[in-house]
Design an enzyme around this catalytic site. Structure first.
Site, PDB file in Angstrom:
ATOM      1  N   PHE A  44       0.840  -1.186   0.000  1.00 28.51           N
ATOM      2  CA  PHE A  44       0.000   0.000   0.000  1.00 28.51           C
ATOM      3  C   PHE A  44       0.879   1.242   0.000  1.00 28.51           C
ATOM      4  CE2 PHE A  44      -4.219   1.768   1.123  1.00 28.51           C
ATOM      5  CZ  PHE A  44      -4.979   0.881   0.402  1.00 28.51           C
ATOM      6  N   GLN A  60      -7.328  15.222   4.701  1.00 28.10           N
ATOM      7  CA  GLN A  60      -6.798  14.409   3.602  1.00 28.10           C
ATOM      8  C   GLN A  60      -7.790  14.309   2.460  1.00 28.10           C
ATOM      9  OE1 GLN A  60      -6.272  10.086   4.186  1.00 28.10           O
ATOM     10  NE2 GLN A  60      -4.158  10.443   3.552  1.00 28.10           N
ATOM     11  N   HIS A  84      -8.512  12.119  -0.622  1.00 24.80           N
ATOM     12  CA  HIS A  84      -8.137  10.866  -1.262  1.00 24.80           C
ATOM     13  C   HIS A  84      -7.856  11.184  -2.719  1.00 24.80           C
ATOM     14  CE1 HIS A  84      -8.203   6.778  -2.706  1.00 24.80           C
ATOM     15  NE2 HIS A  84      -8.247   6.338  -1.465  1.00 24.80           N
ATOM     16  N   LEU A 110     -14.987   6.452  -3.614  1.00 24.03           N
ATOM     17  CA  LEU A 110     -13.545   6.235  -3.559  1.00 24.03           C
ATOM     18  C   LEU A 110     -13.131   5.019  -4.364  1.00 24.03           C
ATOM     19  CD1 LEU A 110     -12.238   6.952  -0.015  1.00 24.03           C
ATOM     20  CD2 LEU A 110     -12.396   8.401  -2.026  1.00 24.03           C
ATOM     21  N   GLU A 113      -7.002   2.512  -2.831  1.00 21.01           N
ATOM     22  CA  GLU A 113      -5.599   2.430  -3.201  1.00 21.01           C
ATOM     23  C   GLU A 113      -5.238   1.023  -3.645  1.00 21.01           C
ATOM     24  OE1 GLU A 113      -4.799   4.620  -0.026  1.00 21.01           O
ATOM     25  OE2 GLU A 113      -3.179   5.832  -0.839  1.00 21.01           O
ATOM     26  N   ARG A 128      -0.540   9.430  -0.481  1.00 25.72           N
ATOM     27  CA  ARG A 128      -1.787  10.007  -0.968  1.00 25.72           C
ATOM     28  C   ARG A 128      -1.644  11.458  -1.381  1.00 25.72           C
ATOM     29  NH1 ARG A 128      -6.415   7.367   2.950  1.00 25.72           N
ATOM     30  NH2 ARG A 128      -6.526   5.435   1.781  1.00 25.72           N
ATOM     31  N   HIS A 160     -11.601  13.087   2.304  1.00 27.93           N
ATOM     32  CA  HIS A 160     -11.606  11.703   2.750  1.00 27.93           C
ATOM     33  C   HIS A 160     -11.426  11.545   4.255  1.00 27.93           C
ATOM     34  CE1 HIS A 160     -11.140   7.477   2.646  1.00 27.93           C
ATOM     35  NE2 HIS A 160      -9.844   7.457   2.867  1.00 27.93           N
ATOM     36  N   ARG A 179      -2.023  10.887   6.675  1.00 25.63           N
ATOM     37  CA  ARG A 179      -2.220   9.516   7.132  1.00 25.63           C
ATOM     38  C   ARG A 179      -1.881   8.535   6.017  1.00 25.63           C
ATOM     39  NH1 ARG A 179      -6.438   5.816   6.603  1.00 25.63           N
ATOM     40  NH2 ARG A 179      -7.522   7.287   5.272  1.00 25.63           N
TER      41      ARG A 179
END
Lengths: 259, 579, 291
Positions: B127, B240, B242, B256, B259, B290, B355, B390
């Site tokens: 990730f 954040q 996304h 969304l 990822e 991100r 997000h 994050r």
């Protein structure tokens, strides 16, 4: 180009409430909603809230068919409002949106589904065979069935459409498809230690009341093969334990596992 | 003891520990508190198990080392600190890295069924921002698996669950928490909870923005209530976005695209067919963090290389239909059914979407206690853990680690109290009056209209890229909106009245929006998820400074506080070069 | 525009807000199953023209060579032809063998997990379709399903739970039907076909082969069989044997997904096979020998 317009007949009404003196009521109200590309029925309900009826009660959360909150009936079919695309509906006649009919009405499109939570809480929880999960060896093949069942988003559309609950109102004796799926996910879990799940499925959850009408599978928004993969295999397990005389003999002489 | 007058008038419940919010963090906190033998109440705005946690798709980060045996808490700690641009509460990052694997094992013991490796262990996938393959997952519905597991565990733990209740005010006695007041969504009637300790687990503030992946529940309730009750918040400028939300078609706008799509090999291209990530992060390409991906997409769109509907292209179809359907079943089906987009056949059009909120209520890392005695916070509503940004997968593990710690912290605090704190009649009266006001105006503002204007404002002027002039304009306009919000009128009865619900929630959204705008204006640098075009790059001062938010009567006070310094051993870890 | 009226009794027959053609499917099933039942009953009662092995079983055009008309064909609804196999045992029996045979595949289909859905909807109409109200049909009243709903827990529906035993018998029948199909290709000499060769392929041979293949697909896509193969196991990877069973289960599951399709195609083909042989035996149609 003039935008297409859809006519909605949305159920408006509420349950009687002694304390505030509200009387039970219910009728269909007509609303006009302009249709946009890629629109779903939940968008239309939000449009109605914003423009015509701010107090229109509707449950929703994720608007992505992942939480199972916006369950209702669209043109008589149990559906998630967020998953029903407008372009899949005939717009030349009114689109009828009504609450789930199997559960008591609260207001407009909102029903009291608390019975389902009671059924869920009654099911004995997962009990691991081995507490130390580092010792577990569980392979993908062993969990494919359980994983399918655990996709359930608890929208309760299967509960709504199941005729045992909807038409025969046997909530006293039948837990409904959702909990057949849950019981199957537990009983087929390779690491679940309990061996009384089949008995529970028969005696407490009342699987014998299901007669394979298969409507639950038809309405499942997660495409869980409720009947074929959960209910029928559980029925067969019940047969093993309770109906099959040959299995009884085999168990008696030690050729089959005792549950 | 004589009954207080509110007790005869309203429905009342008494608990040792009260948890507000039943997402992953709230459920985990309630389970922990209940397992210590205390009476626990769990309140949620929706039905149980519907919280936004279900939306988490990619996975939950824990350095179990099932796939990459070299992984361990130290690498996870370093990745988290790097992702957070060194602005994290180091202690939270440390606890999180050390404890997340245990929390996963615990979930498995409670019946969660993760995807498996060939050796029969929990599967982990790569990730963005994580050095090793670290995200335990279940296809692309990991969040659902976690919430269902916690829910099933919770309902057998003796917790009293209060579904579809909105809490609007925290109540205090002598500076410490004494309970809260709210209303049943169904009946509209007020309900009062008396408790020794209250845990806030109410999630984020996404509903203040126009393009968001967040559901209606994300109305900053916890942030607003804690602020009004006098708790300190930090770092609210870090929101954040996304990088990959659907921008088209409308039915899935804001949806969304996990990822995991990039983790499984999805390619980002612009209108010229170029893999533009090679210009900003040639090493990690699509697997970059991100904020870098989000900004890169923003740049492509602004410079005219975007897709027809103002995004860029994300394509996974080259992996073959069977692979895509197995690895991303939910995503595949969702897009096909909602919008007739077949991701096995061609690209999606994606762009940045609101997000997650990194900032939040200031908490003590070990106990999750806020600056108000007896008030705890965990999950997205708490600040500090993620710093300026994050990493994907760290929120689910955050919920579990700090949910548990908040539960323990609340238990310890509650056990330390000699007697049940008392609720003041006057506080109840004031809260009830405030709740009724929108009904008493005959002619006023439509809450939906104000909400829409707020979302437009936040999206355009306090969005992914910020600038002093726009932020100041935004603050002016926020004052106007606040004025309008004081004059909201709603129609209909109190029974399940969404217009009224929104009117109440708008207060909190306006407070949180103001926090974001004010903090963004104060932080004159670009770091993590906060980008100022008039202040590019890091600033040394701000790298050691948290923004703080406090209430002083009606006035919002924005300040600064020095970041806690890491002990040397952790510092060595954090600054160690990546292998 | 018309007003939508609130349904007062969702259990009233046909009470629904559905505006699609929800009645089409149950009607088609009613028609299809009804037609087969009527045909099979008629064919059974008729009691002749179900085989073509002997000259006296068939009608031969005047002046033709009888030996050119015999065929090693036997209708599946009369197979195994017990009175012919065990003449002494069945000397008292003077009716069609169909009556001895049909109850078994009949029971297999009657307790089948697909057909249960089909006839509960089409014949019992409680309900006829999803989210449509339905009061018990005359048939379900006749069977006594008017009192409190008890599903498959009490007589006679109790027997639905014994589906697996009907599967065992159906599987046995498959052996016999496979033998019949073999005879259709390799059984020409002993019935005295004109050219004295043992192997021929007639259109009828292919029809019978198709019948056994389709019936096989239907029989072995059975849910009870799926359970016995490996569905009853909780752990597939726990031994080599269970792993093998899992592989078989996975393949069978693919068939099982198409159980409904096989149910219909095999049903239609059984009827067609009987009709084909019947028409040939009656001299209405002439079977062609391909080689």
């Amino acid at each position: 180009m003039a935008k297409a317009e859809a006519t909605f007949h949305v159920f408006r009404g509420e349950a009687a409430d002694a304390e505030s003196g509200v009387e039970a009521s219910g009728e269909y109200q007509e609303y006009k909603v302009p249709v946009e590309e890629g629109m779903v029925v939940l968008d239309a309900m939000h449009y109605i809230q914003g423009e015509d009826a701010p107090d229109l009660a509707v449950r929703w959360n994720c608007k992505a068919a992942k939480c199972g909150s916006c369950s209702a009936e669209i043109n008589g079919k149990p559906r998630l409002l967020c998953k029903q695309r407008m372009d899949a509906l005939p717009l030349d006649e009114p689109i009828v949106v009504s609450p789930l009919k199997t559960f008591p009405l609260v207001k407009d499109l909102v029903t009291d589904v608390s019975w389902n939570y009671k059924m869920n809480a009654a099911i004995p929880p997962f009990q691991p065979k081995e507490e130390d999960t580092d010792k577990w060896e569980v392979f993908e093949n062993d969990v494919v069935r359980t994983q399918e069942f655990r996709k359930c988003i608890e929208c309760f559309l299967c509960q709504d459409v199941c005729h045992v609950l909807r038409n025969h109102d046997r909530k006293d004796a039948f837990a409904g498809p959702r909990f057949m799926v849950r019981l199957a996910s537990l009983d087929m879990h390779p690491m679940d230690a309990r061996n009384d799940r089949v008995k529970y499925t028969k005696e407490e959850a009342g699987i014998g009341l299901c007669n394979i009408t298969k409507c639950c599978t038809e309405v499942c928004p997660e495409d869980i093969k409720i009947t074929d993969n959960a209910i029928i295999p559980m029925k067969e397990r019940v047969v093993d334990e309770f109906y099959d005389p040959v299995m009884k003999v085999l168990r008696g002489i030690g050729l089959a596992h005792k549950k | 003891m004589a009954k207080k007058s509110y007790e005869t008038k309203y429905e009342c419940h008494t608990h040792d520990v009260l948890v507000i919010g039943a997402g992953g963090a709230g459920l985990r906190a309630a389970i922990e508190a209940s397992s210590q033998g205390l009476s626990v109440g769990l309140i949620c705005k929706s039905l149980l198990g519907k919280a936004h946690t279900v939306m988490a798709e990619g996975g939950v980060a824990a350095s179990m080392g099932n796939v990459d045996p070299d992984d361990g808490w130290k690498t996870h700690f370093r990745d988290t600190i790097h992702g957070g641009k060194f602005l994290n509460n180091y202690r939270m990052a440390e606890l999180h890295a050390k404890e997340s694997a245990d929390r996963i094992r615990e979930l498995e013991r409670w019946g969660a069924v993760f995807d498996r490796t060939e050796k029969g262990k929990i599967m982990q996938r790569p990730f963005g921002g994580h050095t090793y393959r670290r995200l335990c997952h279940v296809g692309d519905h990991t969040g659902l698996e976690i919430i269902r597991t916690l829910q099933d565990k919770g309902v057998h733990s003796g917790i009293d669950v209060y579904m579809e209740a909105t809490i609007t005010h925290l109540l205090k006695e002598d500076g410490r928490i004494s309970g809260c007041i709210g209303y049943w969504r169904e009946s509209g009637r007020c309900v009062i909870f008396n408790a020794k300790a209250v845990i806030l687990a109410t999630g984020g503030i996404g509903k203040g923005f126009k393009v968001t992946s967040n559901s209606w529940e994300y109305t900053a309730d916890g942030q607003g209530m804690a602020y009004r009750a006098g708790a300190e918040l930090i770092d609210m400028e870090f929101v954040q976005f996304h990088p990959t939300g659907m921008v088209w078609p409308n039915g899935v706008k804001g949806l969304l695209i996990t990822e995991a799509v990039r983790g499984e090999g999805g390619l980002l291209t612009n209108s010229e067919g170029e893999r533009f990530m090679k210009n900003v992060d040639p090493e990690r390409m699509e697997l970059s963090t991100r904020d870098i991906v989000a900004k890169a997409i923003n740049k492509e769109v602004k410079e005219g290389r975007g897709s027809p509907h103002g995004g860029v292209f994300l394509d996974i179809s080259h992996r073959g239909p069977e692979y895509v359907r197995k690895k991303l079943p939910g995503m595949y089906r969702q897009l096909l059914e909602f919008a007739d987009v077949d991701i096995t056949k061609g690209p999606m059009e994606v762009g940045p979407t609101t997000h997650y909120t990194m900032g939040g209520i200031r908490v003590d890392a070990d106990t999750a206690q806020t600056t108000i005695p007896g008030l705890f916070a965990c999950g997205e509503v708490a600040g500090g853990m993620h710093g300026a940004n994050r990493l994907g997968g760290n929120s689910l593990s955050d919920l579990l680690v700090f949910g548990r710690r908040a539960g323990l912290g609340a238990v310890e605090y509650a056990n330390g109290l000699k007697e049940q704190p008392q609720i003041d009649d006057a506080d109840v009266k004031a809260a009830v009056k405030e709740l009724s006001q929108p009904f008493e105006r005959d002619d006023g503002e439509n809450p939906y209209a104000i909400h829409k204007d707020l979302q437009e404002l936040m999206q355009s002027k306090v969005g992914i890229v910020r600038e002093e002039g726009e932020l100041k304009e935004a603050l002016d306009e926020l004052q106007t909106l606040k004025g309008r919000a004081k004059n909201i009128a709603v129609t209909g009865a109190r029974q399940f009245n969404p217009g009224w619900h929104l009117a109440i929630e708008l207060d909190n959204m306006l407070i949180a929006s103001e926090m974001v705008a004010r903090c963004a204006l104060q932080r004159t640098e670009s770091r993590g998820a906060h980008t100022r075009i008039d202040h590019e790059g890091y600033n040394e001062h701000w790298g050691k400074t948290n923004s703080t938010i406090n209430a002083n009567g009606e006035e919002m006070v924005i300040g600064q506080s020095t970041l806690m310094e890491m002990p040397d051993d952790l510092k060595a870890l954090a600054y160690e070069e990546k292998k | 525009m018309a007003k939508t009226v609130v349904i007062q009794d969702i259990n009233a027959t046909g009470a629904t807000e559905r505006n699609d053609g929800w009645w089409v499917e149950p009607l088609m099933v009613l028609g299809g199953l009804g037609l087969f039942i009527v045909y099979a009953t008629w064919a059974a009662i008729q009691g002749e023209f179900y085989a073509m092995e002997k000259v006296e079983e068939i009608i031969i055009p005047a002046g033709a060579n009888a030996a050119e008309f015999v065929r090693p064909y036997l209708s599946p609804i009369c197979s195994p032809d017990l009175p012919r196999w065990f003449p002494e045992l069945f000397s008292w029996y003077q009716w069609s063998p169909a009556f001895l045979i049909l109850p078994f595949p009949g029971a297999f289909r009657a307790t089948c997990y697909y057909y249960r859905k089909a006839y509960y909807r089409s014949f019992f109409t409680t309900p006829a379709a999803c989210s449509v109200g339905g009061q018990p049909s005359p048939l379900s009243k006749l069977l006594g399903f008017t009192k409190k709903y008890t599903g498959e827990t009490q007589f006679p529906m109790y027997f639905q739970n014994l589906h697996r035993f009907t599967f065992y018998i159906a599987a046995l029948f498959m052996v016999i039907l496979a033998y019949d199909a073999y005879q259709g290709f390799f059984g020409w000499e002993h019935i005295g076909y004109a050219d004295g060769k043992n192997f021929h392929v007639g259109v009828g041979s292919l029809v019978i082969l198709g019948n056994v293949v389709l019936l096989g697909l239907y029989t072995f896509s059975c849910h009870s069989w799926r359970h016995l193969l490996a569905g009853k196991l909780d752990c597939f990877s726990c031994s080599d044997f269970t792993s093998k069973r899992f592989d078989a289960w996975k393949r069978q599951s693919f068939l099982n997904e198409h159980h409904m399709l096989f149910a219909w195609v095999s049903l239609i083909w059984v009827g067609f096979t009987d009709l084909y042989i019947r028409l040939c035996a009656m001299g209405i149609w002439q079977d062609r020998i391909l080689f």
